[in-house]
Scaffold this motif. Structure first.
Motif, PDB file in Angstrom:
ATOM      1  N   PHE A 109      -4.669 -15.271  -3.492  1.00  0.00           N
ATOM      2  CA  PHE A 109      -5.581 -16.414  -3.418  1.00  0.00           C
ATOM      3  C   PHE A 109      -6.993 -15.892  -3.193  1.00  0.00           C
ATOM      4  O   PHE A 109      -7.184 -14.955  -2.429  1.00  0.00           O
ATOM      5  CB  PHE A 109      -5.214 -17.362  -2.272  1.00  0.00           C
ATOM      6  CG  PHE A 109      -6.284 -18.385  -2.016  1.00  0.00           C
ATOM      7  CD1 PHE A 109      -6.517 -19.391  -2.939  1.00  0.00           C
ATOM      8  CD2 PHE A 109      -7.090 -18.319  -0.886  1.00  0.00           C
ATOM      9  CE1 PHE A 109      -7.529 -20.328  -2.737  1.00  0.00           C
ATOM     10  CE2 PHE A 109      -8.097 -19.251  -0.673  1.00  0.00           C
ATOM     11  CZ  PHE A 109      -8.315 -20.261  -1.598  1.00  0.00           C
ATOM     12  N   GLY A 110      -7.950 -16.513  -3.868  1.00  0.00           N
ATOM     13  CA  GLY A 110      -9.338 -16.194  -3.588  1.00  0.00           C
ATOM     14  C   GLY A 110     -10.108 -15.627  -4.768  1.00  0.00           C
ATOM     15  O   GLY A 110     -11.327 -15.574  -4.741  1.00  0.00           O
ATOM     16  N   GLU A 121      -6.037  -6.771   0.786  1.00  0.00           N
ATOM     17  CA  GLU A 121      -5.012  -7.532   1.504  1.00  0.00           C
ATOM     18  C   GLU A 121      -5.454  -8.970   1.799  1.00  0.00           C
ATOM     19  O   GLU A 121      -4.628  -9.824   2.091  1.00  0.00           O
ATOM     20  CB  GLU A 121      -4.616  -6.828   2.810  1.00  0.00           C
ATOM     21  CG  GLU A 121      -3.883  -5.503   2.610  1.00  0.00           C
ATOM     22  CD  GLU A 121      -2.560  -5.639   1.842  1.00  0.00           C
ATOM     23  OE1 GLU A 121      -1.841  -6.627   2.049  1.00  0.00           O
ATOM     24  OE2 GLU A 121      -2.275  -4.745   1.008  1.00  0.00           O
ATOM     25  N   GLU A 122      -6.774  -9.210   1.739  1.00  0.00           N
ATOM     26  CA  GLU A 122      -7.192 -10.607   1.934  1.00  0.00           C
ATOM     27  C   GLU A 122      -6.825 -11.459   0.726  1.00  0.00           C
ATOM     28  O   GLU A 122      -6.591 -12.653   0.851  1.00  0.00           O
ATOM     29  CB  GLU A 122      -8.700 -10.684   2.181  1.00  0.00           C
ATOM     30  CG  GLU A 122      -9.015 -10.634   3.658  1.00  0.00           C
ATOM     31  CD  GLU A 122     -10.502 -10.692   3.921  1.00  0.00           C
ATOM     32  OE1 GLU A 122     -11.231 -11.351   3.164  1.00  0.00           O
ATOM     33  OE2 GLU A 122     -10.921 -10.054   4.902  1.00  0.00           O
ATOM     34  N   ASP A 145       5.348   1.446  -6.872  1.00  0.00           N
ATOM     35  CA  ASP A 145       4.132   2.265  -6.923  1.00  0.00           C
ATOM     36  C   ASP A 145       2.981   1.481  -7.549  1.00  0.00           C
ATOM     37  O   ASP A 145       1.861   1.466  -7.037  1.00  0.00           O
ATOM     38  CB  ASP A 145       4.386   3.537  -7.754  1.00  0.00           C
ATOM     39  CG  ASP A 145       5.206   4.554  -6.973  1.00  0.00           C
ATOM     40  OD1 ASP A 145       5.438   4.332  -5.764  1.00  0.00           O
ATOM     41  OD2 ASP A 145       5.628   5.560  -7.579  1.00  0.00           O
ATOM     42  N   ALA A 146       3.279   0.823  -8.663  1.00  0.00           N
ATOM     43  CA  ALA A 146       2.229   0.064  -9.343  1.00  0.00           C
ATOM     44  C   ALA A 146       1.771  -1.110  -8.478  1.00  0.00           C
ATOM     45  O   ALA A 146       0.577  -1.416  -8.415  1.00  0.00           O
ATOM     46  CB  ALA A 146       2.729  -0.428 -10.694  1.00  0.00           C
ATOM     47  N   ALA A 147       2.728  -1.746  -7.786  1.00  0.00           N
ATOM     48  CA  ALA A 147       2.378  -2.879  -6.919  1.00  0.00           C
ATOM     49  C   ALA A 147       1.445  -2.418  -5.798  1.00  0.00           C
ATOM     50  O   ALA A 147       0.546  -3.158  -5.387  1.00  0.00           O
ATOM     51  CB  ALA A 147       3.640  -3.520  -6.348  1.00  0.00           C
ATOM     52  N   ARG A 148       1.660  -1.188  -5.328  1.00  0.00           N
ATOM     53  CA  ARG A 148       0.778  -0.655  -4.277  1.00  0.00           C
ATOM     54  C   ARG A 148      -0.650  -0.521  -4.808  1.00  0.00           C
ATOM     55  O   ARG A 148      -1.620  -0.867  -4.129  1.00  0.00           O
ATOM     56  CB  ARG A 148       1.324   0.697  -3.797  1.00  0.00           C
ATOM     57  CG  ARG A 148       0.903   1.051  -2.385  1.00  0.00           C
ATOM     58  CD  ARG A 148       1.695   2.239  -1.840  1.00  0.00           C
ATOM     59  NE  ARG A 148       3.127   1.994  -1.882  1.00  0.00           N
ATOM     60  CZ  ARG A 148       4.022   2.742  -2.542  1.00  0.00           C
ATOM     61  NH1 ARG A 148       3.638   3.822  -3.209  1.00  0.00           N
ATOM     62  NH2 ARG A 148       5.308   2.414  -2.526  1.00  0.00           N
ATOM     63  N   LEU A 205      -8.037 -13.943  12.658  1.00  0.00           N
ATOM     64  CA  LEU A 205      -6.896 -13.371  13.386  1.00  0.00           C
ATOM     65  C   LEU A 205      -6.745 -11.881  13.070  1.00  0.00           C
ATOM     66  O   LEU A 205      -6.456 -11.081  13.958  1.00  0.00           O
ATOM     67  CB  LEU A 205      -5.603 -14.114  13.023  1.00  0.00           C
ATOM     68  CG  LEU A 205      -5.484 -15.528  13.590  1.00  0.00           C
ATOM     69  CD1 LEU A 205      -4.369 -16.294  12.888  1.00  0.00           C
ATOM     70  CD2 LEU A 205      -5.243 -15.494  15.102  1.00  0.00           C
ATOM     71  N   ALA A 206      -6.965 -11.506  11.815  1.00  0.00           N
ATOM     72  CA  ALA A 206      -6.830 -10.101  11.429  1.00  0.00           C
ATOM     73  C   ALA A 206      -7.887  -9.243  12.117  1.00  0.00           C
ATOM     74  O   ALA A 206      -7.614  -8.137  12.572  1.00  0.00           O
ATOM     75  CB  ALA A 206      -6.923  -9.958   9.910  1.00  0.00           C
TER      76      ALA A 206
END
Lengths: 417, 417
Positions: free
Chosen positions: B184-185, B246-247, B235-238, B408-409
């Motif tokens: 999202f974003g 991560e936001e 690996d690709a997802a990383r 929060l993060a």
């Protein structure tokens, strides 16, 4: 007239997404008088898309094609159409301006890949998209007029209505008229039972569509001329309304349920406040989905803990202890509290056990207490709903709003409940 | 291996029924490692059924066909298959006995037309149906093994599992593994731009699915063995996560956005209260869609008028007069008010112009002010969203929750906003 629908997207052929566009288009084209020869769904694969376009173009008069018009590398539809037509892609400056303007208006940067959405097969008729960045287009492939629309349902639906309906309805000789009635409060089988015989007596086709928690009743008449078809459909629709009653048939066409509550409140000059526990804000959300809700809706106190019920709505601690948060007594106190807190004319409270956990033998999942407060007193109603957490919450919200509608129709809380 | 699904039934091509069989079969065949070349839906029409069977038989290795095996005159599938195979129909006495036994067991009389369900093309392999009266069959058409199953979903699903899975799973040599990331974003085009090159470098296929307001990124790898495919996809997802941050990538799989806020609140032991104006209860609704929300969500004050903002949240009248209800100052006062009213640890406020009316040059439709209050202070953020009332409201709700997640993060409101 023979028609086909072609839906393009690997997410569909992988079963990751229910193909709601296919059902929607099949229904609309049928209602326009077309017979669908095929609904084809193919992946984002150039050879398959091209073969399918050629095949449908030679078998049908009308093809509506959705998907694959986006900006990403797996959006292939436009390029495939150009190859099938043996014409080059050409950039349309007017479309590019519109796409750019859409981004500017919203303060977002336009990515380079979005420019691709202004490319069309040479000679195609461009179909503007007022709701998104992907314009569509129309081209003749073989014997067929092929309409290329985006895959996003709301954009596709709006563009079908704007660009396709008018272009194709003259091709059909038969006249159809459909009345769509929206109902809430009876299960589909009960609606069906009450309407037995109308099809035969009135010469119409009655269809049902479950659109949880509503059931839509569609009354379709066919005739040699438009006026005759309309008269026939309207007569039968009147019988449907009589058999089901006005509390069940709440509207015709596209009117949302909450809008009928807004109308009733406006007509009586009343303003509504809510106290929501199990629905968590859903009732307020439904009322404010509609513009202009501030005329009759002042607010909702979402109170998701006992402390909040006491502190914000003034629910007495003794009531919570003695009867529990899910009780007629607490619902009434919540409705009264919301009425006073917001200075409204009517207060509606909802407290229940939405599940999946938290149920007991006495108070099972699905139990909901509704209450209404007006200046002169309160009424409450206990209801029990089946199904998932989501279904219980939606049914509770609808039942609460239906209760407000009923009180407004009667003009009093006496005898309602 | 290339596969196809063929669904037969005029109720489907008229859009009277959502084609859930198509989605179910597409998903299962994909999971078995097949690539679906096509999902075709055709009406109860002999020429169309026969042409489609011939076409799919020559293009695919596996075809699963549903529907048209019933007893009525518009059930044509078996007769069409026999014609395509150029073989006669033959009655199978064992199947007839089973059909008769089924009627006897349920105390119903067997209609003469049901005997037709024991007819099969000569040479076909009969597939018993334990849940209904229509057996299926398998036959080779062109290059394809074609499985004919009934259209009733529970019968079809059971027969697919019993008769089809075992027969075809050895045909697949390739293993697939898919990672689905929810974001999202960022708009779809920006997500796509940031991920350029990963497909080529990592040997995977990246797909996108817009599920407003989220974009799902699907990373698909194929390998000779399952572990290799999984390693490659992971690996690709990383890399995808690194490129998007991560936001933006908030979860993997089926996790709802609101759940990640719930997790973050639970992890920090904080409880959230809301003050909602333009969203009208939507944020509370999203948080309470999930069971167990009472652990971290105390409630929402939906304040749809200036009077309610003053009266319930204690927003000073001077702020409303000087800055207007849609302003950073009022948003901060609302967030503070919700924090105090509910005795929560974090307050989130949303005030904006959802439209379609009510916009001005200074404060256009789509303008939203978000604010967060914690014990030690407040922060606010101004955002502008495009689109309809519904989209503005959903985007505002998500942006508000994203802001809570960010605070929060970071563990502080300093530097956020």
């Amino acid at each position: 007239m023979s028609a086909a629908v072609l839906c393009i997207g690997t997410e569909l052929t992988r079963g990751e997404l229910v193909n709601s566009n296919a059902t929607w288009l099949a229904e609309r084209l049928t209602a326009l008088g077309f017979e669908l020869r095929e609904v084809a769904t193919v992946p984002d694969s150039k050879p398959v898309i091209e073969q399918t376009l050629r095949r449908l173009g030679s078998n049908c008069q009308i093809v509506v094609c959705t998907g694959g018009l986006g900006p990403t590398t797996d959006d292939l539809t436009t390029a495939c159409a150009a190859r099938v037509l043996s014409v080059p892609l050409e950039r349309d400056e007017a479309s590019l301006q519109q796409i750019r303007a859409r981004f500017t208006a919203t303060g977002r940067p336009m990515a380079a890949s979005n420019a691709k959405q202004a490319d069309f097969p040479r000679g195609a008729r461009i179909l503007p998209n007022d709701l998104g960045t992907a314009p569509g287009f129309e081209a003749r492939i073989g014997d067929a007029r092929v309409f290329f629309l985006p895959g996003v349902p709301r954009e596709m639906e709006a563009m079908f209505t704007t660009h396709v309906v008018g272009a194709v309805e003259d091709l059909v000789s038969e006249h159809l008229y459909q009345v769509r009635l929206r109902t809430f409060g009876l299960p589909e089988s009960a609606v069906n039972d009450r309407l037995t015989g109308i099809e035969r007596d009135a010469g119409v086709v009655i269809g049902y569509r479950a659109h949880f928690p509503e059931i839509e009743v569609k009354v379709l008449a066919r005739g040699g001329d438009a006026a005759e078809a309309e008269r026939q459909a309207r007569d039968a629709a009147r019988t449907v309304r009589q058999r089901l009653g006005e509390e069940v048939v709440f509207a015709e066409g596209e009117v949302p349920f909450a809008a009928t509550i807004g109308e009733a409140l406006t007509a009586k000059g009343r303003r509504l406040a809510l106290a929501e526990s199990c629905t968590g804000g859903l009732v307020g959300k439904l009322l404010t989905d509609l513009p202009g809700a501030s005329r009759y809706f002042v607010g909702s106190a979402v109170v998701y803990s006992n402390a909040a019920k006491q502190r914000i709505l003034g629910v007495p601690a003794e009531l919570l202890e003695q009867y529990g948060a899910v009780s007629a007594e607490v619902a009434r106190a919540m409705a009264d509290g919301a009425l006073n807190l917001y200075g409204a004319d009517i207060g509606l409270a909802l407290t229940g056990i939405a599940g999946p956990d938290g149920g007991t033998t006495d108070k099972p999942v699905g139990l909901v207490h509704l209450a209404i407060a007006v200046g002169g007193g309160t009424l409450s109603r206990e209801v029990r709903f089946p199904g998932s957490r989501e279904r219980v919450r939606v049914l509770a919200a609808y039942a609460g709003l239906a209760l407000v509608r009923k009180v407004l129709a009667r003009g009093t809380i006496d005898g309602v409940g």
